[in-house]
Design an enzyme around this catalytic site. Sequence first.
Site, PDB file in Angstrom:
ATOM      1  N   GLU A 135      47.464  14.000  37.887  1.00  0.00           N
ATOM      2  CA  GLU A 135      47.579  12.822  38.744  1.00  0.00           C
ATOM      3  C   GLU A 135      48.385  11.757  38.015  1.00  0.00           C
ATOM      4  O   GLU A 135      47.820  11.013  37.197  1.00  0.00           O
ATOM      5  CB  GLU A 135      46.195  12.249  39.053  1.00  0.00           C
ATOM      6  CG  GLU A 135      45.301  13.150  39.852  1.00  0.00           C
ATOM      7  CD  GLU A 135      44.250  12.353  40.611  1.00  0.00           C
ATOM      8  OE1 GLU A 135      44.276  12.377  41.847  1.00  0.00           O
ATOM      9  OE2 GLU A 135      43.424  11.685  39.974  1.00  0.00           O
ATOM     10  N   ASN A 184      37.983  12.976  46.991  1.00  0.00           N
ATOM     11  CA  ASN A 184      37.398  11.973  46.093  1.00  0.00           C
ATOM     12  C   ASN A 184      37.205  10.691  46.889  1.00  0.00           C
ATOM     13  O   ASN A 184      38.152   9.937  47.097  1.00  0.00           O
ATOM     14  CB  ASN A 184      38.357  11.757  44.906  1.00  0.00           C
ATOM     15  CG  ASN A 184      37.866  10.663  43.963  1.00  0.00           C
ATOM     16  OD1 ASN A 184      36.724  10.223  44.052  1.00  0.00           O
ATOM     17  ND2 ASN A 184      38.740  10.232  43.058  1.00  0.00           N
ATOM     18  N   TRP A 185      35.976  10.460  47.318  1.00  0.00           N
ATOM     19  CA  TRP A 185      35.712   9.312  48.199  1.00  0.00           C
ATOM     20  C   TRP A 185      35.682   7.980  47.450  1.00  0.00           C
ATOM     21  O   TRP A 185      35.627   6.934  48.070  1.00  0.00           O
ATOM     22  CB  TRP A 185      34.373   9.504  48.910  1.00  0.00           C
ATOM     23  CG  TRP A 185      34.351  10.560  49.970  1.00  0.00           C
ATOM     24  CD1 TRP A 185      35.396  11.356  50.375  1.00  0.00           C
ATOM     25  CD2 TRP A 185      33.227  10.937  50.771  1.00  0.00           C
ATOM     26  NE1 TRP A 185      34.978  12.194  51.370  1.00  0.00           N
ATOM     27  CE2 TRP A 185      33.662  11.965  51.640  1.00  0.00           C
ATOM     28  CE3 TRP A 185      31.897  10.518  50.848  1.00  0.00           C
ATOM     29  CZ2 TRP A 185      32.799  12.567  52.568  1.00  0.00           C
ATOM     30  CZ3 TRP A 185      31.047  11.112  51.762  1.00  0.00           C
ATOM     31  CH2 TRP A 185      31.491  12.132  52.612  1.00  0.00           C
ATOM     32  N   LYS A 186      35.658   8.030  46.124  1.00  0.00           N
ATOM     33  CA  LYS A 186      35.544   6.789  45.322  1.00  0.00           C
ATOM     34  C   LYS A 186      34.355   5.961  45.847  1.00  0.00           C
ATOM     35  O   LYS A 186      33.320   6.553  46.106  1.00  0.00           O
ATOM     36  CB  LYS A 186      36.871   6.034  45.340  1.00  0.00           C
ATOM     37  CG  LYS A 186      38.031   6.966  44.932  1.00  0.00           C
ATOM     38  CD  LYS A 186      39.320   6.264  44.687  1.00  0.00           C
ATOM     39  CE  LYS A 186      40.387   7.273  44.286  1.00  0.00           C
ATOM     40  NZ  LYS A 186      41.679   6.685  43.974  1.00  0.00           N
ATOM     41  N   GLY A 241      42.418  11.252  47.603  1.00  0.00           N
ATOM     42  CA  GLY A 241      41.589  10.047  47.607  1.00  0.00           C
ATOM     43  C   GLY A 241      41.620   9.385  48.975  1.00  0.00           C
ATOM     44  O   GLY A 241      40.855   9.733  49.873  1.00  0.00           O
ATOM     45  N   GLY A 242      42.552   8.454  49.138  1.00  0.00           N
ATOM     46  CA  GLY A 242      42.630   7.639  50.362  1.00  0.00           C
ATOM     47  C   GLY A 242      42.615   8.437  51.660  1.00  0.00           C
ATOM     48  O   GLY A 242      41.973   8.017  52.637  1.00  0.00           O
ATOM     49  N   SER A 252      48.339  10.144  46.149  1.00  0.00           N
ATOM     50  CA  SER A 252      48.811   9.834  47.510  1.00  0.00           C
ATOM     51  C   SER A 252      49.053  11.075  48.353  1.00  0.00           C
ATOM     52  O   SER A 252      49.951  11.085  49.205  1.00  0.00           O
ATOM     53  CB  SER A 252      50.103   9.001  47.459  1.00  0.00           C
ATOM     54  OG  SER A 252      49.877   7.803  46.768  1.00  0.00           O
ATOM     55  N   HIS A 282      38.887  10.676  35.337  1.00  0.00           N
ATOM     56  CA  HIS A 282      39.763  10.080  36.358  1.00  0.00           C
ATOM     57  C   HIS A 282      40.407   8.813  35.789  1.00  0.00           C
ATOM     58  O   HIS A 282      39.785   8.089  35.025  1.00  0.00           O
ATOM     59  CB  HIS A 282      38.951   9.756  37.614  1.00  0.00           C
ATOM     60  CG  HIS A 282      39.828   9.383  38.768  1.00  0.00           C
ATOM     61  ND1 HIS A 282      40.353   8.121  38.908  1.00  0.00           N
ATOM     62  CD2 HIS A 282      40.298  10.118  39.803  1.00  0.00           C
ATOM     63  CE1 HIS A 282      41.113   8.099  40.002  1.00  0.00           C
ATOM     64  NE2 HIS A 282      41.085   9.295  40.559  1.00  0.00           N
TER      65      HIS A 282
HETATM   66  P1  PGA Z   1      44.928   8.836  46.349  1.00  0.00           P
HETATM   67  O1  PGA Z   1      43.832   8.978  45.207  1.00  0.00           O
HETATM   68  O2  PGA Z   1      44.976  10.139  47.093  1.00  0.00           O
HETATM   69  O3  PGA Z   1      44.412   7.707  47.216  1.00  0.00           O
HETATM   70  O4  PGA Z   1      46.208   8.504  45.687  1.00  0.00           O
HETATM   71  C1  PGA Z   1      43.795  10.105  44.395  1.00  0.00           C
HETATM   72  C2  PGA Z   1      42.870   9.854  43.234  1.00  0.00           C
HETATM   73  O5  PGA Z   1      42.820   8.723  42.727  1.00  0.00           O
HETATM   74  O6  PGA Z   1      42.164  10.754  42.792  1.00  0.00           O
END
Ligand code: PGA
Length: 252
Positions: A161, A8-10, A234-235, A213, A86
Site C-alpha cells: 500500500e 478494511n472498515w477503519k 478501505g473507503g 484507493s 497498517h
Molecule cells: P483506501 O484505504 O482504499 O481508502 O485507500 C486502503 C487502506 O488504507 O487500507
Amino acid sequence: MGMLIVANWKMHPRTEREAVALARASDAAGVVICPPFPFIQAVGTSLRKAALGAQDAAPGTIGPRTGEVSIGELKALGVRYVILGHSERRAEGERDAQIAEKVRSACAEGLTPILCVGEPASVRAKGLAAARDYVKRQLSGDLKLVGSPKSKAVRFFIAYEPVWAISTSGGRRDPSTGQRANETPADAARMATLIRSLATSRRLPVRVLYGGSVNAGNIAPFLARPEFSGVLVGGASIRARDFKQVLRSARQ
Ligand code: PGA
C-alpha cells in the site's frame, strides 16, 4: 485459491446495527471483513461466507496491556485474519520492532497476517529505487521474528500500500503534470515481485495484495496482474453499494 478481497472498515460505521447490515451486504466468498473491535462479535455471527478479520492486535493472549486487544482474544471470537503494520498505525508511532512481535504472535496463534508495507510520498518522490529500498527495510524489520512455516499452505499475506495512494492521504503530485498521481498496476506489480522474493528468501511463502484507493473502477487491472492475489479496500468497503460494485468488478 481465488482472489482475496479485504475490507478494511477503519473507524466505520457508527453503530452495531449499521455494521451488521454492512456485513450482510458484503458477505461473499473470498472476502475478509475487518470491522472495528466493538463490532467484531456481531459482525462475526452475521457472516456466512466471508471470513472475519481484525485491523490490528496486540501480541499474545492475556497480559498487562491496558487498552489493547490480543491476538488470542480475537481468535476466540472467530477472527481468522489480522491486518498488521497498517500505515495509519505506523503514523501513530508503531515501529517495525512492535510489528515484528505481532507478526510472530499471529503466526504462532494460527491467525493469518495481512502485513501492510509501502512508502510515503516523500520517498516515492525520490523515485522507484528509493521506494524499493524503503519497503525492503520495512520487510526486513517486520519479518525478523518469523520462522519458515511447517505447512506448505500459504497463510501469509503482504499488502503493498503506497501510503500516498491511500484515498484519505494527501496524495502525491506528478512532477510533470502537477496532477494527483495514482499508482500504476505495472509499478505496483514490480514492487509485488520484490516483496515476494524478499519473503521467499526467508523461506516464507506469501501472497501479495494491492491497496490504495481501490474501487470498482480501477480494481480490474490490479487483479489482472499475476503478481497480485487480491486487494485491500478501505473507503470503497464502507458503503454497501460501493462494495457490491467492487465485488462485481472483481468477478468480471
Ligand atoms: P483506501 O484505504 O482504499 O481508502 O485507500 C486502503 C487502506 O488504507 O487500507
